[in-house]
Scaffold this motif. Structure first.
Motif, PDB file in Angstrom:
ATOM      1  N   LEU A 237      -5.681  -5.740  -2.352  1.00 37.82           N
ATOM      2  CA  LEU A 237      -4.343  -6.460  -2.316  1.00 37.82           C
ATOM      3  C   LEU A 237      -4.928  -7.713  -3.512  1.00 37.82           C
ATOM      4  O   LEU A 237      -5.854  -8.265  -3.437  1.00 37.82           O
ATOM      5  CB  LEU A 237      -4.641  -7.249  -1.051  1.00 37.82           C
ATOM      6  CG  LEU A 237      -4.256  -6.313   0.105  1.00 37.82           C
ATOM      7  CD1 LEU A 237      -4.083  -7.061   1.661  1.00 37.82           C
ATOM      8  CD2 LEU A 237      -3.069  -5.529   0.045  1.00 37.82           C
ATOM      9  N   PRO A 238      -3.679  -8.056  -4.358  1.00 39.12           N
ATOM     10  CA  PRO A 238      -3.734  -9.348  -5.118  1.00 39.12           C
ATOM     11  C   PRO A 238      -3.502 -10.200  -4.110  1.00 39.12           C
ATOM     12  O   PRO A 238      -3.220 -10.230  -3.119  1.00 39.12           O
ATOM     13  CB  PRO A 238      -2.561  -8.991  -6.040  1.00 39.12           C
ATOM     14  CG  PRO A 238      -1.731  -7.978  -5.427  1.00 39.12           C
ATOM     15  CD  PRO A 238      -2.718  -7.219  -4.442  1.00 39.12           C
ATOM     16  N   LEU A 239      -3.858 -11.472  -4.650  1.00 35.85           N
ATOM     17  CA  LEU A 239      -3.930 -12.809  -3.683  1.00 35.85           C
ATOM     18  C   LEU A 239      -2.531 -13.275  -3.183  1.00 35.85           C
ATOM     19  O   LEU A 239      -2.447 -13.263  -1.968  1.00 35.85           O
ATOM     20  CB  LEU A 239      -4.483 -13.977  -4.679  1.00 35.85           C
ATOM     21  CG  LEU A 239      -4.559 -15.276  -3.832  1.00 35.85           C
ATOM     22  CD1 LEU A 239      -5.444 -14.927  -2.773  1.00 35.85           C
ATOM     23  CD2 LEU A 239      -4.974 -16.351  -5.065  1.00 35.85           C
ATOM     24  N   HIS A 240      -1.489 -12.840  -3.924  1.00 34.64           N
ATOM     25  CA  HIS A 240      -0.090 -13.356  -3.489  1.00 34.64           C
ATOM     26  C   HIS A 240       0.422 -12.412  -2.535  1.00 34.64           C
ATOM     27  O   HIS A 240       1.181 -12.785  -1.624  1.00 34.64           O
ATOM     28  CB  HIS A 240       1.024 -13.277  -4.286  1.00 34.64           C
ATOM     29  CG  HIS A 240       1.297 -12.087  -5.161  1.00 34.64           C
ATOM     30  ND1 HIS A 240       0.346 -11.366  -6.005  1.00 34.64           N
ATOM     31  CD2 HIS A 240       2.201 -11.084  -4.791  1.00 34.64           C
ATOM     32  CE1 HIS A 240       1.029 -10.233  -6.467  1.00 34.64           C
ATOM     33  NE2 HIS A 240       2.183 -10.045  -5.775  1.00 34.64           N
ATOM     34  N   VAL A 241       0.009 -10.899  -2.565  1.00 32.48           N
ATOM     35  CA  VAL A 241       0.284 -10.034  -1.192  1.00 32.48           C
ATOM     36  C   VAL A 241      -0.550 -10.106  -0.104  1.00 32.48           C
ATOM     37  O   VAL A 241      -0.337 -10.315   0.975  1.00 32.48           O
ATOM     38  CB  VAL A 241      -0.057  -8.564  -1.728  1.00 32.48           C
ATOM     39  CG1 VAL A 241       0.365  -7.648  -0.854  1.00 32.48           C
ATOM     40  CG2 VAL A 241       0.813  -8.185  -2.956  1.00 32.48           C
ATOM     41  N   LYS A 242      -2.044 -10.434  -0.170  1.00 33.47           N
ATOM     42  CA  LYS A 242      -2.733 -11.020   0.712  1.00 33.47           C
ATOM     43  C   LYS A 242      -2.337 -12.157   1.468  1.00 33.47           C
ATOM     44  O   LYS A 242      -2.242 -12.331   2.915  1.00 33.47           O
ATOM     45  CB  LYS A 242      -4.190 -11.304   0.328  1.00 33.47           C
ATOM     46  CG  LYS A 242      -5.376 -11.680   1.423  1.00 33.47           C
ATOM     47  CD  LYS A 242      -5.694 -12.940   1.190  1.00 33.47           C
ATOM     48  CE  LYS A 242      -6.791 -13.382   1.961  1.00 33.47           C
ATOM     49  NZ  LYS A 242      -7.220 -14.738   1.956  1.00 33.47           N
TER      50      LYS A 242
END
Length: 289
Positions: free
Chosen positions: A213-218
Motif C-alpha cells: 500500500l502507498p501511504l495515501h491508500v494506507k
C-alpha cells in the motif's frame, strides 16, 4: 440507539444504506469529463466506462442496491469492465509519463480471484469498485520485498480501484457540496468489498493476507476502519525488473522518496473497527446490514 447520561440526549445510529445520504445522483456524477486527461487511451476508457451512466442520468447510485460478488470466468463483460477500471485508475494516478499506457488490468499467471461491488443501472451492471485476491505459493509481495516470512497458506490483495465516476470528479464549485457524500459512498463500498473478501479467505482457511500500500491508500483504509499491520522486516528487493517497474509507475513507488513515504507491505486484519460519521446531525453507521 446510544444514550448520553451527561446531557440526557439520545443519538440514533442510522444505517448508511437506509439514510438520506444513500443515494448518489447520476446527473451529478456525469458532470465529470475527460477534458483534463492527456492520454488518448485513457480518454477512450473514461468515455467507455461513463457511457452507461450518461444514458441513465435520472437514476441514482443506491447503497441499498450495492452487491458484492466474486466474478466467475463466464462473466466476461464484468471482467472487461474491471480490467478497464484498473487500467484507467493506475495509469491515470501512477504512471510516470501520462502519454504512455501500461496494461495492468489483465490477469496474471498467478491464481487470482476477482471481486467487484456492482449495481444495476438500467440494463447495465456497473462495477463501482474492485480488487483481487491472489492465492498462490509465490505472491508478488515475495518477489518485490525481501525479508518476508512465507506462511503455509497466504493471499495478497491487489488492484484496488474505483469506477472513474467515483475517482475522477470535477474540482469546480458546483461539485464541492457532493464531495462529503461521495466520501461516504466510497468508504461504504470498501467495507462491503473487503468483508466479502475476508469471508472468501476464511472459507478457505487462509489467515494471512498481505497488501502493498502507498501511504495515501494506507491512510484511507485505516480511516475506513481497516486494520493494517506493517511487516517490519520487509524491504524492497533489488532487481533490474523491479527497478524498471518502479520507474514506470514512479508516482506509485516513489523510489527517490524517503522510505517512510514509499509503499510498504502490510498484513490485513479480518476484523474491522466500527465506523460512524456524523452528517447534518445524524450519526451514520458506515457498514452493510
Amino acid at each position: 440507539m446510544v444514550y448520553s447520561r451527561s446531557c440526557q440526549t439520545v443519538t440514533e445510529l442510522v444505517p448508511f444504506s437506509s439514510s438520506p445520504f444513500s443515494l448518489l445522483p447520476n446527473d451529478w456524477l456525469v458532470q465529470s469529463s475527460s477534458a483534463g486527461i492527456k492520454n488518448t487511451k485513457l480518454t477512450c476508457l473514461f468515455d467507455k466506462l461513463v457511457r452507461p451512466v450518461r444514458e441513465q442520468r435520472n437514476a441514482c447510485l443506491d447503497a441499498a442496491l450495492y452487491e458484492c460478488r466474486t466474478l466467475d470466468e463466464t462473466e466476461t463483460h464484468l471482467h472487461e469492465q474491471v480490467n478497464d477500471i484498473v487500467n484507467f485508475s493506475y495509469n491515470l494516478h501512477y504512471l510516470h509519463d501520462q502519454l504512455e499506457f501500461e496494461d495492468v488490468g489483465t490477469h496474471t499467471e498467478k491464481q487470482a480471484h476477482v471481486f467487484a461491488v456492482v449495481q444495476q443501472v438500467g440494463s447495465h451492471p456497473l462495477v463501482l469498485t474492485t480488487a483481487r485476491a491472489v492465492v498462490d505459493d509465490e505472491l508478488d509481495c515475495y518477489e518485490l520485498f525481501a525479508g518476508v516470512n512465507k506462511p503455509a497458506k497466504a493471499a495478497e490483495f491487489v488492484r484496488f480501484a474505483f469506477h472513474p465516476l467515483l475517482d475522477f470528479i470535477g474540482k469546480d464549485e458546483g461539485t464541492k457540496r457532493y464531495r462529503p457524500l461521495l466520501d461516504l459512498h466510497k468508504r461504504y463500498l470498501f467495507r462491503l468489498l473487503l468483508r466479502h473478501m475476508f469471508a472468501f479467505m476464511e472459507a478457505r482457511e487462509i489467515r494471512t493476507v498481505f497488501a502493498i500500500l502507498p501511504l495515501h491508500v494506507k491512510v484511507f483504509l485505516e480511516q475506513t476502519g481497516i486494520q493494517l499491520t506493517r511487516v517490519p522486516a520487509a524491504v524492497p528487493a533489488a532487481s533490474d525488473k523491479h527497478a524498471f517497474m518502479r520507474q514506470a509507475f514512479y508516482k506509485y513507488w516513489r523510489p527517490d522518496a524517503k522510505t517512510c513515504r514509499q509503499p510498504a507491505l502490510y498484513t490485513v486484519g479480518f476484523c474491522m473497527s466500527p465506523l460512524v460519521q456524523t452528517v447534518d446531525g445524524l450519526s451514520i453507521v458506515i457498514d452493510q446490514e
